[in-house]
Scaffold this active site. Structure first.
Site, PDB file in Angstrom:
ATOM      1  N   PHE A 116     -15.258   3.974  15.652  1.00  0.00           N
ATOM      2  CA  PHE A 116     -14.341   3.518  14.606  1.00  0.00           C
ATOM      3  C   PHE A 116     -15.033   2.728  13.498  1.00  0.00           C
ATOM      4  CE2 PHE A 116     -12.233   2.838  18.868  1.00  0.00           C
ATOM      5  CZ  PHE A 116     -11.877   4.170  19.002  1.00  0.00           C
ATOM      6  N   CYS A 117     -16.269   3.089  13.193  1.00  0.00           N
ATOM      7  CA  CYS A 117     -17.016   2.422  12.114  1.00  0.00           C
ATOM      8  C   CYS A 117     -17.071   0.911  12.330  1.00  0.00           C
ATOM      9  CB  CYS A 117     -16.407   2.736  10.750  1.00  0.00           C
ATOM     10  SG  CYS A 117     -16.443   4.484  10.314  1.00  0.00           S
TER      11      CYS A 117
END
Length: 794
Positions: free
Chosen positions: A413-414
């Site tokens: 998720f970055c």
């Protein structure tokens, strides 16, 4: 110094919320809101069947836009003329008024005013974050600090400030108190942190700047500048910036995170009192200067900070759209605090239900990251475990969720810091994964039995209790083992034969070849070799098998059927005598492609198969490219490996298995008995009789069945170590890990749930869904194979 403490969550709901209380669904209006404002939730995006509703649980990625927003915006575009605000005619003046009013309305929505903050429109939150760093007057003896839970867009600032010879220091949020004390501070520094972690949902206080400022009373501006990434937080909670005597210097926002649209608009809020101390601009674009000379280093910037920083023409149509987004949000939810209360209940309900999921032996199904003791927003990250406490690959879970109409997200998720924290990963672990070819967003989800990422569900203003019930029912059906003994051949922990403890081999037996299938073009329909034809096996596998791939223009990754289902409609067949590959597709004339390399006009390219670079050449033929592009509705071309078209003998004692464009091995073998067992499971689990999907759905090269009176059991092939075809030995390289591609109907190209959904419930090896076995040739002879041949198994 006042301690930094989390913000206070909304009041606890009554205990009856678990029985579908309507106290927190906008006084019972949620169903009507969903029906009128979000009709897309009642339509299956793939099959267009209204009876299959979409369960959308990826609001942290982007929430949904309201129908009234889109209709009103479309009407305004058709009844007015939005124009470049840099002009001076009536339409431009009207547009400029809309832009100015949008700034005021957004500030009001965020609980502040133009006296406290300026709104600078940007392309997105990432652009806002970068602009904030460029404007901060960090000194060479200062430091850039970012907290562990920071998004990649914040972490990326370290490269930007490093060019200014500024020290970079990643920290825990709890380090801020000591770090910012006057005795520990040198120069001017920048502190960046998220109001809400987009990995775990953990929230952090918004008054950090005010708490730090108390240590520097009397200074014009304290030496610490504070940037808050509020993109995730603002989607479900009011910022109420007016309650802080000293708020953050910068607040980064994304409009589509809050309203679903517009997607091309972000904003950077800049505290008015900080404006005089901003770093001077470097680059300047159109509209930002009041005067400019062409042949002298002279320019005068506009006075208003908004005009000075918005380089070029702002996205005025999306700013007009923002007006209608605010209107729809107000009409549907009245106040953001109502959204906060609603999503809080939804989140608590989901966490409770997920924690209740257990296997029959009591082992929890879900490993949830966070949501204990602290304040968390409507985001839950987790992984799935089997009854033996082994992780199930999150990619497998996501594939099954897609088939069930559930939209969630997988990966890291970055957010590298939070991922490392919750998954127990070190920087060295990440380097190792990269060296093994693991890339963010690929299908690699487990390494040595440990997850390299997670699953995430996130909730928005329109999420319902029914959505959560559907999600929990999916987890319960697919991953809860209600009995530990099953009819499957794999009912206990199994190790793969390729590298770890090998499975025990069954006694020597024989099977009969039922069908031989060649796939001349990777991911297209297969061609069944005529039963009376003897087909050669080369050092790459069956002759002509996966000799070609279809490539999109300007892409290095071959097209795959799981992304382009219509590839199943391309039916190749081989005319061996004429050395032609004949392609057929509904509604198109047949296309002939020569199998003689000398007849082909070739151009070297370098495609990527399963993270590995391979040699290939492009077929320079406008006729072939036009035909494929017309069938698949995407600009593409045909590529091949010329050596695959030539006769070649297997290499004796080769230490490396040569492959065509196949993913893992030279041949894939399945048994009719195993396919029949899956059909029985589908019939039993779904209450349907006579289900007959058959072995061809699994895209095998060789289909075998019991020979005479010698019967083989379903999935017995998973215990085989080697076999002999035409007196040539083939080693079993392991089971074939399956993906959702086997649930694409090969005749209609429609996506189906089966057989993948049922296979995932019954057939897992080390957390992976498997069916069939891979074979690699290990002899130097030139074997051939035909239907009816007997294969000896050892």
């Amino acid at each position: 110094m006042n301690r930094l403490v989390p913000v206070t969550p909304p009041p606890s709901p009554p205990a009856s919320y678990t029985s579908h209380s309507t106290s927190y669904d906008y006084n019972g209006r949620l169903d009507e809101i969903r029906k009128t404002e979000y009709p897309q939730l009642s339509i299956s995006q793939e099959t267009n069947q209204s009876e299959q509703q979409t369960v959308f649980l990826d609001h942290a990625g982007s929430t949904l836009c309201a129908a009234s927003h889109i209709r009103a915006f479309s009407h305004e575009l058709l009844t007015h003329i939005p124009a470049n605000p840099h002009s001076r005619h009536l339409q431009s003046q009207w547009t400029q008024r809309k832009i100015d009013h949008a700034r005021d309305r957004l500030l009001e929505f965020l609980g502040t005013s133009a006296q406290q903050y300026a709104v600078v429109f940007t392309a997105n939150a990432t652009a806002a974050i970068r602009l904030a760093a460029e404007l901060t007057p960090v000194s060479s003896n200062g430091v850039f600090c970012y907290t562990r839970e920071s998004h990649t867009s914040v972490v990326g600032l370290r490269n930007l400030v490093a060019r200014q010879d500024v020290n970079v220091k990643p920290i825990e949020f709890t380090d801020i108190e000591q770090l910012t004390l006057p005795q520990n501070t040198k120069g001017t520094s920048l502190l960046a942190y998220p109001a809400q972690c987009n990995f775990s949902g953990e929230r952090f206080p918004l008054d950090v700047a005010g708490t730090i400022a108390k240590q520097y009373a009397g200074s014009k501006h304290m030496p610490w500048w504070v940037l808050v990434d509020a993109a995730a937080y603002a989607a479900s909670s009011p910022l109420q910036l007016n309650q802080y005597k000293v708020g953050p210097d910068f607040v980064a926002l994304s409009m589509y995170k809050i309203f679903g649209a517009p997607t091309g608009l972000g904003a950077l809020l800049i505290r008015r009192s900080s404006v005089p101390f901003l770093r001077s601009k470097g680059y300047f674009g159109g509209g930002t200067v009041a005067g400019l000379a062409f042949d002298q280093q002279w320019q005068v910037y506009r006075h208003a900070i908004e005009s000075r920083l918005e380089d070029g023409t702002v996205n005025f149509q999306d700013i007009i759209s923002l007006h209608h987004a605010l209107d729809a949000h107000k009409k549907n939810y009245q106040f953001m605090s109502h959204v906060t209360a609603h999503t809080w209940v939804i989140t608590q309900y989901a966490v409770q239900k997920m924690r209740m999921l257990c296997h029959i032996n009591g082992q929890p199904v879900c490993e949830i990251y966070g949501h204990t003791g602290k304040d968390f927003g409507p985001t839950i990250s987790f992984n799935i475990k089997d009854p033996h406490a082994r992780y199930v690959g999150y990619v497998e879970v996501e594939r099954l969720a897609v088939m069930a109409g559930i939209s969630l997200r997988s990966g890291r998720f970055c957010n590298p810091g939070a991922a490392q924290k919750w998954l127990g990963l070190s920087a060295q672990d990440l380097v190792k994964q990269a060296s093994l070819g693991f890339v963010c967003g690929d299908d690699n989800d487990l390494l040595d039995g440990r997850p390299v990422g997670a699953l995430r569900v996130s909730f928005g203003a329109m999420t319902s209790i029914h959505d959560i019930d559907m999600f929990i029912a999916f987890l319960n059906r697919q991953f809860c083992n209600h009995r530990l003994s099953t009819s499957s051949a794999i009912s206990k922990p199994v190790s793969l034969p390729s590298g770890k403890a090998a499975l025990q081999s069954s006694q020597t037996c024989s099977v009969e070849v039922e069908k031989i299938v060649v796939y001349p073009i990777k991911s297209c329909h297969g061609w069944t070799v005529p039963s009376d034809t003897l087909w050669p096996i080369t050092q790459y596998g069956l002759k002509f098998d996966r000799s070609f791939v279809i490539m999109r223009e300007n892409s290095s990754i071959p097209m795959q059927q799981k992304s382009y289902p219509d590839m199943a409609l391309i039916r190749p067949r081989i005319d061996a005598e004429s050395q032609l590959l004949i392609l057929e597709a509904p509604g198109h004339m047949p296309l002939h492609v020569s199998l003689r390399p000398a007849d082909l006009l070739l151009e070297q390219i370098e495609p990527q198969i399963c993270s590995s670079r391979v040699e290939a050449v492009r077929l320079r033929s406008s006729k072939i490219s036009s035909w494929l592009s017309a069938v698949l509705s995407v600009a593409c071309y045909l590529a091949c490996e010329p050596r695959l078209l030539l006769e070649s003998k297997p290499q004796a004692n080769s230490t490396k298995s040569l492959k065509s464009f196949a993913n893992e091995a030279q041949l894939l073998l399945v048994t009719s008995e195993s396919a029949g067992q899956v059909d029985q499971w589908i019939s039993r689990d779904n209450g349907k009789q006579g289900v007959s999907i058959g072995p061809m759905q699994y895209r095998p090269n060789i289909i075998v069945k019991s020979a005479g009176a010698q019967h083989i059991r379903p999935f017995e092939e998973l215990q085989w170590k080697s076999l002999f075809i035409d007196n040539c030995k083939f080693n079993v390289a392991g089971p074939c890990q399956r993906c959702q591609m086997i649930s694409i109907d090969q005749d209609s190209a429609k996506r189906l749930k089966e057989p993948y959904a049922t296979l995932a419930r019954h057939m897992r090896v080390n957390g992976k869904v498997v069916f069939g076995i891979y074979l690699n040739i290990v002899c130097s002879s030139t074997p051939s194979i035909r239907s009816g041949n007997i294969i000896k198994i050892k």
